[in-house]
Design an enzyme around this catalytic site. Structure first.
Site: not given
Length: 509
Positions: A121, A197, A221
């Protein structure tokens, strides 16, 4: 090279959660916009789990070079539609795969992930690669000379990084779009969001663009996109996975694994857990057991006798009827396996305002050095919460912290009676991509629909999401498994039991 793995789930495809065959909606048609392989297509190395890849490498049936090439092919094929990756480095991945193949040839793998394709990520520092956090205002100059703890651990264990995945700007919201790279989409239906997210990581894993990816979870997230894309993800006990640099969102922010199977999720969590001197609040390295918790073979043995609470609404939240039915059916599975299940709610207080104080002030702190021009380039929603965050006082912050401490104590007492808590992960399935909230909640912040997730960031408990069904339109539904602090192994065992009883891996976008 085409592989047809001998996995238990293959023989039980008809028992898979939701509709047994393919990605079908209520009218029997294929789910809209799905870019990857359909049911019945040959399984390629890109479709194998990390555990399957490692077994094939050890047996000499497959090379890391073949696996990485298959993943790079899948990225080339599907990423233009999904926008899951903001950075892909194919030549570096190929070089790492060749080095891994040579180690396997000599019988000297360097670690427990040697040769497994993985992604990072774009919140986690990655040596040699920019970490821009979805922000136009971020400097691309670096220096990029350090790995975050999660990346360092995976690199030490031989993972082959293929690229970095998209995130909303500064990972501030529960969907994934940003001014730098645009909108990320759900592989089950390109018109919908993968959540956020960690939406880029979830979309990549779901579409077969690497079996493992890193995620962060400050209010859901990891779990939100895991639910929306039909994969597994766990927010571990806070501090179990070290975090560096420290998150501006403080002790709300967790790092954890995202994977297609519970075994892979447990293996990755075992690799990335443990003390790192750069995180002054990291927990000691745990003893052995996390990986083994994801490898059980008898589902009843994994959960028999556990006292499990089931809260269908977690204090009265509105839940889509299709989601409610799928989760209720999943809960009955645990009862059939010998767990002692009863409907019970922990009675947590409403905490969204206090969560906002902690979250919004964190966003304000993270951006305090930006220029006026930089602020003009930001996501408008992020600008809005920053402005609100700047209005809070120290008293507001301490009041919010007092509530979360009380919530933690309340959940501690609750878990004296119940070993686990089951809830929906999300009250709905994925909605339109590019929106912060579904149309019926237009104009409201993402927290208005994430009430099953952010309370357990307030309490720092381990909480996982596993697939438990599909809507009539073919979109995944997630089951949330919550345990008391430091019960990560128990949560993983429960997830594994459900995976064995209701296998889902044979169903792909």
């Amino acid at each position: 090279m085409t592989i047809r793995p001998d996995r238990a789930e293959t023989d039980n495809a008809g028992a898979a959660v939701g509709t047994a065959e393919g990605s079908t909606g209520a009218d029997g048609g294929a789910a809209r916009g799905a870019p990857s392989a359909h049911a019945g297509d040959p399984v390629t190395p890109a479709d194998l789990s990390a555990e399957e890849l490692l077994h094939a490498y050890s047996a000499g049936e497959l090379s890391p070079v073949e696996a990485v090439e298959a993943v790079l092919d899948r990225i080339e094929q599907d990423n233009p539609a999904l926008n899951a990756f903001c950075l892909v480095r194919p030549e570096e991945a190929r070089e790492a795969a060749r080095a891994s193949a040579e180690r396997w040839r000599r019988g000297e793998p360097v670690g427990r992930l040697d040769g497994v394709p993985a992604s990072v990520k774009d919140i986690h520092l990655t040596k040699g690669w920019p970490t821009l956090k979805g922000s136009v205002a971020a400097s691309q100059e670096g220096p990029w000379d350090e790995d975050s703890p999660v990346v360092a651990r995976m690199r030490e264990h031989g993972a082959v990084f293929v690229g970095k995945t998209t995130t909303p700007e500064l990972a501030w919201k529960g969907v994934t779009d940003n001014p730098l790279t645009g909108i990320t989409r759900n592989p089950w239906d390109l018109s919908t969001t993968p959540g956020g997210s960690s939406g880029g990581s979830a979309a990549a894993v779901a579409a077969g663009m690497g079996p493992l990816s890193t995620g962060t979870d400050g209010g859901g997230s990891i779990r939100i996109p895991a639910s929306f894309t039909g994969i597994c993800g766990i927010k571990p006990t806070w501090g179990l996975v070290p975090h560096y640099p420290a998150s501006p969102f403080g002790s709300l922010a967790h790092t954890g694994p995202m994977a297609r199977t519970v075994g892979d999720m447990a293996l990755m969590l075992d690799v990335i857990s443990g003390f790192d001197a750069r995180d002054w609040m990291a927990l000691p390295t745990p003893g052995p057991g996390l990986a083994e918790a994801g490898r059980g073979t008898d589902p009843a043995e994994l959960v028999r006798g556990l006292r499990i609470a089931y809260s269908p609404t977690l204090g009265g939240q509105r839940v889509d009827p299709e989601v409610a039915r799928a989760v209720a059916e999943a809960v009955r599975v645990f009862e059939s396996l010998g767990a002692k299940v009863e409907e019970a709610d922990p009675g947590l207080p409403e905490s969204v305002d206090e969560f906002h104080v902690l979250w919004y002030s964190g966003a304000a702190k993270a951006t305090e050095k930006l220029t006026a021009r930089d602020r003009d380039l930001q996501d408008p929603g992020l600008r809005s919460i920053i402005e609100e965050g700047l209005t809070y006082s120290a008293q507001d912050y301490l009041t919010a912290m007092a509530l979360r401490m009380a919530m933690g104590a309340q959940m501690g007492r609750f878990h004296e009676t119940y070993d686990l808590l089951l809830t929906p992960t999300m009250p709905m399935v994925a909605f339109e991509a590019g929106l912060e909230s579904p149309p019926e909640l237009a104009g409201r912040r993402w927290t208005s629909w994430a009430g099953f997730s952010y309370p357990f960031n307030m309490t720092q408990q381990p909480a996982a999401s596993v697939p438990c069904g599909f809507s009539g339109s073919g979109l995944p539904i997630g089951l949330q498994v919550v345990g008391p602090r430091h019960s990560d192994e128990r949560v993983l065992r429960a997830c594994r039991a459900f995976e064995l009883a209701r296998p889902w891996v044979s169903r792909r976008p």
